[in-house]
Design a protein around this motif. Sequence first.
Motif, short mmCIF file in Angstrom:
data_model
loop_
_atom_site.label_atom_id
_atom_site.label_comp_id
_atom_site.label_asym_id
_atom_site.label_seq_id
_atom_site.Cartn_x
_atom_site.Cartn_y
_atom_site.Cartn_z
N LEU A 95 -5.65 9.59 11.45
CA LEU A 95 -5.75 8.67 10.32
C LEU A 95 -5.71 7.27 10.89
CD1 LEU A 95 -5.43 7.78 7.30
CD2 LEU A 95 -2.97 8.04 7.65
N THR A 96 -6.69 6.45 10.58
CA THR A 96 -6.74 5.08 11.08
C THR A 96 -6.54 4.12 9.92
OG1 THR A 96 -8.31 5.83 12.73
CG2 THR A 96 -8.11 3.45 12.44
N LEU A 97 -5.60 3.18 10.11
CA LEU A 97 -5.40 2.15 9.08
C LEU A 97 -5.85 0.82 9.65
CD1 LEU A 97 -2.44 4.02 8.66
CD2 LEU A 97 -2.68 2.58 6.64
N GLY A 98 -6.63 0.10 8.90
CA GLY A 98 -7.03 -1.24 9.27
C GLY A 98 -8.10 -1.27 10.35
N HIS A 135 0.86 -1.19 0.00
CA HIS A 135 0.00 0.00 0.00
C HIS A 135 0.89 1.24 0.00
CE1 HIS A 135 -3.66 -2.25 0.87
NE2 HIS A 135 -2.97 -2.94 1.76
N ASP A 136 0.57 2.16 -0.87
CA ASP A 136 1.38 3.38 -0.96
C ASP A 136 0.41 4.57 -0.92
OD1 ASP A 136 3.11 5.41 -1.53
OD2 ASP A 136 3.62 4.73 -3.55
N TYR A 137 0.33 5.21 0.25
CA TYR A 137 -0.69 6.25 0.44
C TYR A 137 -0.05 7.62 0.61
CZ TYR A 137 -4.00 2.47 1.54
OH TYR A 137 -4.81 1.36 1.50
N SER A 138 -0.59 8.60 -0.07
CA SER A 138 -0.14 9.95 0.25
C SER A 138 -1.07 10.52 1.31
CB SER A 138 -0.06 10.80 -1.02
OG SER A 138 -1.20 11.58 -1.17
N VAL A 139 -0.47 11.14 2.33
CA VAL A 139 -1.19 11.59 3.52
C VAL A 139 -0.94 13.09 3.69
CG1 VAL A 139 -1.37 11.30 6.03
CG2 VAL A 139 -0.91 9.30 4.58
N VAL A 198 -3.56 0.62 13.12
CA VAL A 198 -2.47 1.59 13.29
C VAL A 198 -3.09 2.97 13.16
CG1 VAL A 198 -0.41 2.50 12.13
CG2 VAL A 198 -0.66 0.04 12.44
N VAL A 199 -2.62 3.91 14.02
CA VAL A 199 -3.22 5.25 14.01
C VAL A 199 -2.14 6.31 13.90
CG1 VAL A 199 -4.51 6.92 15.41
CG2 VAL A 199 -5.27 4.55 15.30
N LEU A 200 -2.38 7.29 13.07
CA LEU A 200 -1.51 8.47 12.99
C LEU A 200 -2.27 9.62 13.64
CD1 LEU A 200 1.16 9.60 11.52
CD2 LEU A 200 -0.49 10.64 9.97
N THR A 201 -1.62 10.26 14.64
CA THR A 201 -2.34 11.30 15.38
C THR A 201 -1.36 12.33 15.93
OG1 THR A 201 -3.88 11.66 17.20
CG2 THR A 201 -2.26 9.93 17.51
N GLY A 202 -1.90 13.25 16.81
CA GLY A 202 -1.02 14.20 17.51
C GLY A 202 -0.31 15.12 16.56
N VAL A 233 2.45 11.44 15.16
CA VAL A 233 2.96 10.26 15.85
C VAL A 233 2.24 9.05 15.27
CG1 VAL A 233 3.10 9.09 18.08
CG2 VAL A 233 3.29 11.58 17.97
N LEU A 234 3.01 8.00 14.95
CA LEU A 234 2.38 6.77 14.46
C LEU A 234 2.33 5.77 15.60
CD1 LEU A 234 1.27 5.52 11.80
CD2 LEU A 234 3.48 4.40 11.58
N LEU A 235 1.11 5.31 15.92
CA LEU A 235 0.91 4.41 17.06
C LEU A 235 0.51 3.02 16.59
CD1 LEU A 235 -1.26 6.77 19.29
CD2 LEU A 235 1.17 6.26 19.54
N GLY A 236 0.98 2.02 17.34
CA GLY A 236 0.48 0.66 17.11
C GLY A 236 1.41 -0.22 16.31
N VAL A 237 2.57 0.32 15.89
CA VAL A 237 3.46 -0.49 15.07
C VAL A 237 4.85 0.16 15.02
CG1 VAL A 237 2.94 0.68 12.88
CG2 VAL A 237 3.58 -1.73 12.85
#
Length: 640
Positions: A461-464, A337-341, A438-442, A391-395
């Motif tokens: 941003l929530t993945l999965g 997966h290649d996502y632009s954020v 996995v969550v991107l936040t903060g 911050v990327l959380l969960g991985v």
Amino acid sequence: MAVLDEALGGGTIRPSILEAIRARHEGRRLSRLIAVALLLFAQGLVHLGQAPGHFDEYAPFGVLFLLAGTAQIGCAWATLARPQGRLFLGAAVGTVGLIATWFWSRLSGLPVGPHAGYPEVPGMLDMVTTLSEIVTVVLLLFLVRAPRKPKRRGPVRVTLAALPSLIFVIPLLVFGLQAPFHPMPDAFDPAGVQAGQAATSITTLQAPAGSQPVRAFTLTAAPVNVAGHQGWAFNGSVPGPEIRVTEGDRVKVTLLNHLPESTSIHWHGLRLPNPSDGVAGVTQDAVRPGQSYVYEFIAQDPGTYWYHTHQATLSQLGRGLYGAITILPKAGIKEQHDYSVVIHTAVGSSDARINGSANARLEARPGETVRLRLVNAAVPDPFGGTPLNPVLLGVPYRVVALDGHDVNRPQEIGPQKIRLGMGQRADLVFTMPPSGQVVLTGLKGAAQSPFDFSSTGPASLTLGEGPAPEKPARLQNFDITTYGEPAAEALTAATHYDVTRTLQLAGVPIFRNGTFDFSDTFDGKASPFVPPVTVHEGDLVKLRLVNRSQKFHPIHIHGHVFTVLSRNGVPLSGSPIHQDAVLLPAGETWEVAFKADNPGIWMLHCHVLGHAWAGMVMTVNYDGYTTPFRMGTSSGNEPE
Ligand code: C2O
Ligand code: CU
């Protein structure tokens, strides 16, 4: 003396001018009359001084300033010569009108003019003028009715009582009278080539012909309605569509302007021919409403980039004119997966959004590999410039690229704040954990607190799918100067540089664009008066960036990429770092270098839009090149 007496009063003795006024003032307090007259006079001069600049900008504004100034000076005279209740009431009403117009223009933006609907930035001079107008209204209201029992005071007491008005009158006169001599230039030549010097126009620097696969796109800039707010967008969405091309492609983008004002597109971070750089007044004329412009370049360096308007950038980018551009390597990328954020600001507020949403979601299943291409396009506080801290959380993950350029051997890290200055990018790569989410936040905040959204409304941003990942109590800052592993690098601290320039970044009080204010400056000077870095093609150039201010400054170069040499005198200990914007925290000194291998006239500026607007903008000029474009009021080009 006798002659004068005769001229004034036909032989009768007139003790003083005060008496002459007193004779007509029906018992109103003389000190108030004098204070009001001085204030109105000074405000009138300020408005008259600003009239020519506003005429250039938008003629009706010029007329308004002319009328206001003339009326105020007229009222100042009448206050002493013909004091009467109706005059004071009229002057108070008129002044309230001016105050209301000021607040309207500064808080929500006037509905007319070149930047209709967008708030203007308050400056010191207009703030002091408005404050003095508020005081004037209060004094005028006291003067409307003549008192029944007039008090008499001696000239000394009258003068003393009128003195406090000088707190306003003196600065208004000093700054107001100088301001018109420092207007925005009407047609500034950013190349600054002396007449007679052999020179090549930058318009000749087109992408060379070739047989690359052509990828053509059209970006139409037009007003858009996003959740009830009026914004401006490319192809109807904020952010605009992601442009995805492959290394080596010939990219042709046609900009169609359906906005009510001129605009342009800058390809942030790309090394491309100068005429496709999109800077109004430097590399092209801003594209007028109804017109178009074609950008053409060969996609050189694979990576994460973005595009945005470079005309009246502070106002236009804030309305939504930006999007991501991704250059894929020829060999493709390994992640599934290649996502632009794109992290940005909501249209109509300072809340954060990710790809247009406050709660963005993307798909990825356990075991799949993911690349997130983070782009900081947010303008929550255009004048503070606090970076985002996603911050990327969960991985566990790796930061595989910064500003589109690969990091050498990036190690896996846990949750850390990836500090991103405005305009900067970071690519994060990871494998989806068995837990599933996995969550991107903060997104914004002080260095120590773990999750601080401060003035920015949160976005995530929530993945999965799966249980929400835990939030650690404390978070480290990601440090680009120690991350990854060293590798061979063409430009180092030991390299011999042909051009070395120190740039002091500081806020200093200066006159600029018809006002007096603290400006963000390079070496104490504001655009367009910062001397350029002049280079010859092939030069190796070193910049010492010294941040003497209390703010963050992401310093961005167009058409080139910086190699970061050192931070506070300490060379990098990790991977070589290549960025088109280096983020300078308060008080720090960073050394960066680049090779002058792309001729033209290139912007070098702070990417905090408010700082750029205030003057933290300069250029890198290749010797021997000119530009036919001009920036300033009459040119219609306002690169910032
Ligand atoms: Cu992204 Cu001159 O800017
Ligand atoms: Cu700045």
